[in-house]
Design an enzyme around this catalytic site. Sequence first.
Site, short mmCIF file in Angstrom:
data_model
loop_
_atom_site.label_atom_id
_atom_site.label_comp_id
_atom_site.label_asym_id
_atom_site.label_seq_id
_atom_site.Cartn_x
_atom_site.Cartn_y
_atom_site.Cartn_z
N LYS A 1 39.03 34.13 36.95
CA LYS A 1 38.37 33.30 37.97
C LYS A 1 37.44 32.30 37.30
O LYS A 1 36.54 32.68 36.55
CB LYS A 1 37.55 34.20 38.92
N ASP B 1 37.71 29.03 41.84
CA ASP B 1 36.76 29.45 42.89
C ASP B 1 35.73 28.33 43.11
O ASP B 1 34.58 28.45 42.73
CB ASP B 1 36.09 30.75 42.42
N LYS C 1 35.36 26.85 46.28
CA LYS C 1 34.92 26.94 47.68
C LYS C 1 34.76 25.56 48.31
O LYS C 1 33.67 25.16 48.72
CB LYS C 1 33.60 27.71 47.79
N ASP D 1 34.43 20.21 53.08
CA ASP D 1 34.21 18.78 53.25
C ASP D 1 35.07 18.33 54.42
O ASP D 1 35.64 19.17 55.12
CB ASP D 1 34.59 18.05 51.93
N THR E 1 28.00 36.58 51.08
CA THR E 1 27.28 37.86 51.21
C THR E 1 25.77 37.67 51.00
O THR E 1 24.99 38.57 51.31
CB THR E 1 27.79 38.90 50.19
N ARG F 1 30.94 41.48 35.06
CA ARG F 1 30.19 42.12 33.98
C ARG F 1 30.79 43.41 33.42
O ARG F 1 30.77 43.59 32.19
CB ARG F 1 28.73 42.32 34.41
#
Length: 227
Positions: free
Chosen positions: A32, A59, A61, A64, A116, A207
């Site tokens: 990603k 990614d 997002k 527009d 989130t 991570r």
Amino acid sequence: MHSPLIIALDFHEGEQAIRFSEKLDPSLCRLKVGKELFTSSGPALVETLMKKNFEIFLDLKFHDIPNTVASACRAAAKLGVWMVNVHALGGSRMMMAAREALAGTGTKLIAVTLLTSMGSEDIREIGLEGEPAQVVKRLASLAHACQLDGVVCSAMEASMLKSQFGAAFQLVTPGIRPKGASNDDQKRIMTPREAIEAGSDYLVIGRPIREAADPNRAMEAILEELK
Ligand code: C5P
């Protein structure tokens, strides 16, 4: 490829991302690339990673006007990425324009519902009605109606979304922690196995793999647990 793993390349610079990718077996995962890395290192980095046989989830997002988002999706497909995403908050005309722009390209299109990081207060502040769970459901429903391939969601929402929208609607879920791994700043986590059992199709993990002494071994351990 059968692996559901998408490894988040949360690095500042392309060089770091490339060095890390050289430790990874592309048959075990996809990668990603998000806003920071794409802004610093651009399409050239994505091309370098694809030449190393990695499939890329871009990614960014997009959010527009429909025409601009459609053009951005077309550019992503031309670059050859495996998956791209838009904000469902851009509305159905925007999502349908993105869908049409990607028709026949093979690039998957998913939507982000509610970030989130947004709580009840944040939702009210921007004038949306309902609690976060209701907003997620409404936006996922809109994405489904616009024939997107799926949504990014928490594994906590996966079983509800899967039962409502069916097996073909793909769920991409971050907030995954293998047993024994540090939670870092993630609050509501699930193990890879719990997330897949709840209905997730793809697991976004950062991570726990980036910081592993042997990232391939760490991915193999997860895949083993999923068998
Ligand atoms: O390191 P970690 O596994 O927590 O990384 C998770 C990745 O998924 C990061 O790139 C993070 O930005 C992303 N993400 C998330 N929660 C969301 C949406 C995206 O953790 N709701």
